[in-house]
Motif scaffolding. Structure first.
Motif, short mmCIF file in Angstrom:
data_model
loop_
_atom_site.label_atom_id
_atom_site.label_comp_id
_atom_site.label_asym_id
_atom_site.label_seq_id
_atom_site.Cartn_x
_atom_site.Cartn_y
_atom_site.Cartn_z
N LEU A 84 0.83 -1.20 0.00
CA LEU A 84 0.00 0.00 0.00
C LEU A 84 0.87 1.25 0.00
CD1 LEU A 84 -2.76 1.47 0.37
CD2 LEU A 84 -2.43 1.15 2.84
N ALA A 85 1.88 1.28 0.85
CA ALA A 85 2.76 2.44 0.94
C ALA A 85 3.50 2.67 -0.37
CB ALA A 85 3.76 2.26 2.08
N VAL A 97 2.01 7.41 7.60
CA VAL A 97 2.24 7.35 9.04
C VAL A 97 2.41 5.89 9.43
CG1 VAL A 97 0.96 9.46 9.57
CG2 VAL A 97 -0.22 7.27 9.63
N ILE A 98 3.12 5.68 10.51
CA ILE A 98 3.19 4.34 11.10
C ILE A 98 2.62 4.44 12.50
CG2 ILE A 98 4.65 2.46 11.93
CD1 ILE A 98 6.56 2.94 9.70
N MET A 99 1.69 3.52 12.78
CA MET A 99 1.07 3.45 14.09
C MET A 99 1.45 2.11 14.71
SD MET A 99 -2.55 5.04 12.84
CE MET A 99 -3.34 5.06 14.43
N ILE A 108 1.41 0.66 8.59
CA ILE A 108 1.55 1.86 7.78
C ILE A 108 0.17 2.28 7.31
CG2 ILE A 108 2.48 2.85 5.65
CD1 ILE A 108 4.75 0.83 5.83
N GLY A 109 -0.11 3.57 7.42
CA GLY A 109 -1.37 4.11 6.94
C GLY A 109 -1.14 5.32 6.07
N ILE A 110 -2.14 5.64 5.27
CA ILE A 110 -2.10 6.82 4.40
C ILE A 110 -3.03 7.87 4.99
CG2 ILE A 110 -2.66 7.72 2.11
CD1 ILE A 110 -2.19 4.93 0.99
N ILE A 115 -7.01 8.17 8.52
CA ILE A 115 -5.81 7.41 8.21
C ILE A 115 -6.30 6.05 7.75
CG2 ILE A 115 -3.69 6.40 9.08
CD1 ILE A 115 -3.75 8.66 11.23
N LEU A 116 -5.99 5.71 6.50
CA LEU A 116 -6.45 4.45 5.92
C LEU A 116 -5.33 3.43 5.91
CD1 LEU A 116 -8.46 5.87 2.90
CD2 LEU A 116 -9.33 5.16 5.14
N GLY A 117 -5.66 2.22 6.31
CA GLY A 117 -4.68 1.14 6.32
C GLY A 117 -5.34 -0.16 6.71
N TYR A 118 -4.53 -1.17 6.86
CA TYR A 118 -5.02 -2.47 7.31
C TYR A 118 -4.95 -2.53 8.83
CZ TYR A 118 -4.72 -4.15 2.51
OH TYR A 118 -4.90 -4.32 1.17
#
Length: 144
Positions: free
Chosen positions: A38-39, A96-98, A107-109, A115-118
């Protein structure tokens, strides 16, 4: 419309294209739908040229690929390619990394106030809105 920043408009459009490739598609090691995929898709949508992601199909393979890059963590990998910024300074399209609850952080966008991510609890749902929680939810953020 004339008062809109053309750079921001382009970032929004690029982010929408990258997110569309992953939306409603479940996380999958074997089908190469992970947060690093994704990133990379997001970075390419914003014009970055990055090396190919090695073919890994498991958490162990991902860890091996990460170490082959000389990194122990995802934030070290992102530091190699992008400038680190304060999480609250992130624009649409930045990464971003959460903190994650499993072997890897997530990792999210940044996407328009979300913030979108898995998320490990919703892997079958595809991308979800990641909600920051706790005193220090962000490990880092990167300007793309």
């Amino acid at each position: 419309m004339a008062d809109r920043d053309p750079i921001l408009v382009a970032r929004v459009a690029a982010t929408e294209r990258a997110v569309a490739r992953f939306r409603n598609r479940p996380f999958g090691w074997e089908v190469r739908r992970t947060c690093i995929h994704l990133a990379r898709a997001q970075a390419r949508a914003l014009g970055h040229r990055l090396p190919a992601i090695p073919d890994f199909r498991s958490p162990r393979g991902a860890r091996t690929a990460l170490r082959a890059q000389g990194c122990d963590t995802l934030d070290q990998l992102l530091d190699k390619f992008f400038p680190r910024i304060a999480p609250l300074a992130a624009w649409v399209g930045d990464l971003v990394i959460m903190a994650g609850g499993d072997e890897f952080d997530g990792i999210g966008i940044v996407a328009g106030g979300k913030i979108l991510g898995y998320h490990e609890d919703y892997l079958a749902d595809g991308l979800v809105n990641l909600v920051p929680t706790g005193d220090a939810p962000f490990i880092g953020a990167w300007r793309l």
